[in-house]
Design a protein around this motif. Sequence first.
Motif, PDB file in Angstrom:
ATOM      1  N   VAL A 106      -3.199   5.207  84.388  1.00  0.00           N
ATOM      2  CA  VAL A 106      -2.477   6.302  85.090  1.00  0.00           C
ATOM      3  C   VAL A 106      -3.099   7.223  85.845  1.00  0.00           C
ATOM      4  CG1 VAL A 106      -0.572   5.698  83.254  1.00  0.00           C
ATOM      5  CG2 VAL A 106      -2.101   7.909  83.109  1.00  0.00           C
ATOM      6  N   VAL A 107      -2.317   7.834  86.925  1.00  0.00           N
ATOM      7  CA  VAL A 107      -2.893   9.008  87.404  1.00  0.00           C
ATOM      8  C   VAL A 107      -2.022  10.116  87.209  1.00  0.00           C
ATOM      9  CG1 VAL A 107      -3.366   9.969  89.828  1.00  0.00           C
ATOM     10  CG2 VAL A 107      -3.964   7.572  89.002  1.00  0.00           C
ATOM     11  N   VAL A 108      -2.390  11.139  86.823  1.00  0.00           N
ATOM     12  CA  VAL A 108      -1.676  12.520  86.304  1.00  0.00           C
ATOM     13  C   VAL A 108      -2.240  13.683  86.975  1.00  0.00           C
ATOM     14  CG1 VAL A 108      -0.898  13.964  84.550  1.00  0.00           C
ATOM     15  CG2 VAL A 108      -1.117  11.449  84.074  1.00  0.00           C
ATOM     16  N   THR A 109      -1.394  14.295  87.684  1.00  0.00           N
ATOM     17  CA  THR A 109      -1.541  15.673  88.501  1.00  0.00           C
ATOM     18  C   THR A 109      -0.683  16.459  87.854  1.00  0.00           C
ATOM     19  OG1 THR A 109      -2.661  14.230  90.351  1.00  0.00           O
ATOM     20  CG2 THR A 109      -1.979  16.966  90.499  1.00  0.00           C
ATOM     21  N   ASP A 110      -1.186  17.757  87.474  1.00  0.00           N
ATOM     22  CA  ASP A 110      -0.208  19.101  87.153  1.00  0.00           C
ATOM     23  C   ASP A 110       0.784  18.500  86.406  1.00  0.00           C
ATOM     24  OD1 ASP A 110      -2.264  20.607  88.476  1.00  0.00           O
ATOM     25  OD2 ASP A 110      -1.087  20.896  90.160  1.00  0.00           O
ATOM     26  N   ASN A 111       0.713  17.997  85.173  1.00  0.00           N
ATOM     27  CA  ASN A 111       1.733  17.465  84.227  1.00  0.00           C
ATOM     28  C   ASN A 111       2.719  16.318  84.901  1.00  0.00           C
ATOM     29  OD1 ASN A 111       0.843  19.307  82.112  1.00  0.00           O
ATOM     30  ND2 ASN A 111       1.672  20.644  83.365  1.00  0.00           N
ATOM     31  N   VAL A 112       2.281  15.798  86.117  1.00  0.00           N
ATOM     32  CA  VAL A 112       3.176  14.959  86.936  1.00  0.00           C
ATOM     33  C   VAL A 112       2.388  13.592  86.762  1.00  0.00           C
ATOM     34  CG1 VAL A 112       4.609  14.180  88.943  1.00  0.00           C
ATOM     35  CG2 VAL A 112       4.386  16.663  88.201  1.00  0.00           C
ATOM     36  N   VAL A 113       3.198  12.520  86.224  1.00  0.00           N
ATOM     37  CA  VAL A 113       2.555  10.900  86.418  1.00  0.00           C
ATOM     38  C   VAL A 113       2.937  10.688  87.734  1.00  0.00           C
ATOM     39  CG1 VAL A 113       2.796   8.798  85.617  1.00  0.00           C
ATOM     40  CG2 VAL A 113       3.148  10.708  83.882  1.00  0.00           C
ATOM     41  N   LEU A 114       1.749  10.210  88.655  1.00  0.00           N
ATOM     42  CA  LEU A 114       1.691   9.878  90.014  1.00  0.00           C
ATOM     43  C   LEU A 114       1.864   8.375  90.090  1.00  0.00           C
ATOM     44  CD1 LEU A 114      -0.340  12.463  91.961  1.00  0.00           C
ATOM     45  CD2 LEU A 114       2.029  12.420  91.482  1.00  0.00           C
ATOM     46  N   ALA A 115       1.324   7.743  89.060  1.00  0.00           N
ATOM     47  CA  ALA A 115       1.057   6.138  89.314  1.00  0.00           C
ATOM     48  C   ALA A 115       0.713   5.705  88.057  1.00  0.00           C
ATOM     49  CB  ALA A 115       0.030   5.978  90.245  1.00  0.00           C
ATOM     50  N   VAL A 116       1.252   4.407  87.614  1.00  0.00           N
ATOM     51  CA  VAL A 116       0.949   3.926  86.847  1.00  0.00           C
ATOM     52  C   VAL A 116       0.416   2.395  87.033  1.00  0.00           C
ATOM     53  CG1 VAL A 116       2.016   2.480  84.631  1.00  0.00           C
ATOM     54  CG2 VAL A 116       2.851   4.915  85.416  1.00  0.00           C
ATOM     55  N   GLU A 117      -0.540   1.886  86.607  1.00  0.00           N
ATOM     56  CA  GLU A 117      -1.365   0.654  86.932  1.00  0.00           C
ATOM     57  C   GLU A 117      -0.306  -0.626  86.320  1.00  0.00           C
ATOM     58  OE1 GLU A 117      -5.604  -1.150  86.227  1.00  0.00           O
ATOM     59  OE2 GLU A 117      -4.409  -0.871  84.345  1.00  0.00           O
ATOM     60  N   ALA A 118      -0.349  -1.483  87.185  1.00  0.00           N
ATOM     61  CA  ALA A 118       0.565  -2.770  86.793  1.00  0.00           C
ATOM     62  C   ALA A 118      -0.253  -3.913  87.382  1.00  0.00           C
ATOM     63  CB  ALA A 118       1.776  -2.837  87.407  1.00  0.00           C
ATOM     64  N   ALA A 119       0.331  -4.727  87.759  1.00  0.00           N
ATOM     65  CA  ALA A 119      -0.670  -6.071  88.161  1.00  0.00           C
ATOM     66  C   ALA A 119      -1.607  -6.008  89.261  1.00  0.00           C
ATOM     67  CB  ALA A 119       0.331  -7.176  88.803  1.00  0.00           C
ATOM     68  N   GLU A 120      -1.489  -4.829  90.120  1.00  0.00           N
ATOM     69  CA  GLU A 120      -2.397  -4.581  91.085  1.00  0.00           C
ATOM     70  C   GLU A 120      -3.844  -4.255  90.687  1.00  0.00           C
ATOM     71  OE1 GLU A 120      -0.637  -0.309  90.815  1.00  0.00           O
ATOM     72  OE2 GLU A 120      -0.468  -2.413  90.084  1.00  0.00           O
ATOM     73  N   GLY A 121      -4.040  -3.438  89.448  1.00  0.00           N
ATOM     74  CA  GLY A 121      -5.230  -3.367  89.065  1.00  0.00           C
ATOM     75  C   GLY A 121      -5.481  -1.653  89.362  1.00  0.00           C
ATOM     76  N   THR A 122      -6.625  -1.234  88.813  1.00  0.00           N
ATOM     77  CA  THR A 122      -6.989   0.152  88.951  1.00  0.00           C
ATOM     78  C   THR A 122      -7.441   0.507  90.434  1.00  0.00           C
ATOM     79  OG1 THR A 122      -7.632   0.465  86.749  1.00  0.00           O
ATOM     80  CG2 THR A 122      -8.547   2.021  88.156  1.00  0.00           C
ATOM     81  N   ASP A 123      -8.109  -0.234  91.071  1.00  0.00           N
ATOM     82  CA  ASP A 123      -8.609   0.145  92.311  1.00  0.00           C
ATOM     83  C   ASP A 123      -7.388   0.222  93.307  1.00  0.00           C
ATOM     84  OD1 ASP A 123     -11.232   0.434  91.435  1.00  0.00           O
ATOM     85  OD2 ASP A 123     -11.926  -1.703  91.873  1.00  0.00           O
ATOM     86  N   ARG A 124      -6.549  -1.037  93.386  1.00  0.00           N
ATOM     87  CA  ARG A 124      -5.459  -0.678  94.335  1.00  0.00           C
ATOM     88  C   ARG A 124      -4.284   0.215  93.707  1.00  0.00           C
ATOM     89  NH1 ARG A 124      -4.058  -7.089  96.288  1.00  0.00           N
ATOM     90  NH2 ARG A 124      -6.026  -7.449  97.137  1.00  0.00           N
ATOM     91  N   MET A 125      -4.269   0.617  92.561  1.00  0.00           N
ATOM     92  CA  MET A 125      -3.481   1.755  92.361  1.00  0.00           C
ATOM     93  C   MET A 125      -4.032   3.114  92.889  1.00  0.00           C
ATOM     94  SD  MET A 125      -2.816   3.305  88.618  1.00  0.00           S
ATOM     95  CE  MET A 125      -4.361   3.964  88.509  1.00  0.00           C
ATOM     96  N   LEU A 126      -5.293   3.171  92.977  1.00  0.00           N
ATOM     97  CA  LEU A 126      -6.024   4.368  93.525  1.00  0.00           C
ATOM     98  C   LEU A 126      -5.658   4.349  94.967  1.00  0.00           C
ATOM     99  CD1 LEU A 126      -9.121   4.481  91.431  1.00  0.00           C
ATOM    100  CD2 LEU A 126      -7.203   6.206  91.489  1.00  0.00           C
ATOM    101  N   GLN A 127      -5.752   3.267  95.589  1.00  0.00           N
ATOM    102  CA  GLN A 127      -5.583   3.205  96.998  1.00  0.00           C
ATOM    103  C   GLN A 127      -4.461   3.384  97.370  1.00  0.00           C
ATOM    104  OE1 GLN A 127      -6.972  -0.936  97.905  1.00  0.00           O
ATOM    105  NE2 GLN A 127      -8.852  -0.464  97.242  1.00  0.00           N
TER     106      GLN A 127
END
Length: 284
Positions: free
Chosen positions: A175-196
């Motif tokens: 997951v990606v979290v910023t200042d107590n807010v969840v911005l993204a959760v990894e699903a089928a796309e995988g970590t790299d595409r989640m970051l993209q």
Amino acid sequence: MAETSPIAIICGGGPFPFSVADAALRTGRKVHLMPIEGWADRDRVAAYPHDWVPVGQYGRMVRVARNAGARDIVFIGTLVRPSLKDIRLDWKTIKILPRIYRAFRGGDDHLLRNIGKIFEDDGFRMLGAHEVAPEILAPAGDAGRVRPSAQDIVDAKLGLAVLDAMGPFDVGQAVVVTDNVVLAVEAAEGTDRMLQRIAALRRDGRIKVSAGRGVLVKAAKPTQDRRFDLPSIGPTTIANVKEAGLAGIAVRAGEVIVAEFTAVTEAADTANLFVTGLAPSSPP
């Protein structure tokens, strides 16, 4: 007495299979690679004894492993779940097709756990990559010169809590979290595409937080079979975290594979990112 029998390594993509192979060789064990066609790195595979196998040719995998004298099998590396219609079946695979079909009716952990059981029923022993190469697991503490802030640690612990909550549903390992807010959760796309996706949202103005804040958090699912599909980070992860405008990476120590640890640390230092391992006993 140290184990000396050969190990067969089913190789997906990325550097992880070779880290495991080298670790086994350092302990005196022979290795025989079974690289998956279309995924494993041909140039790197060539340095080891190997036989290429197409996705879905279970019978060929069994023959190769037995011819190599291997009872122990490790499955490691990147591999996107194939469609059943795209699998090139051999006769032994056809005979167990109902079991394979049932294995596909669930998340990744369900699939891999059941594929492992098929190998075990044929007399093999499935090992986790970390059992062969414990040094590939992320240690506790900071890996480089950059340290996480107090807010980064708060975000990291929130991320771990989210991953623990999702774990029973066999969903994502990041997951990606910023200042107590969840911005993204990894699903089928995988970590790299989640970051993209995070980078694209930032470019589109959907993320207002300034660059240099936020954490990529990775951990294994609480009920996951640790022999298969442990989460991982590598030099590419560092590049994508930088592109996403985050402050760094937090993982649960002992649960995440680090490919090319020295390269990861050096890349993180160059990018001014932290990489930290939180102890398993840390409260989420």
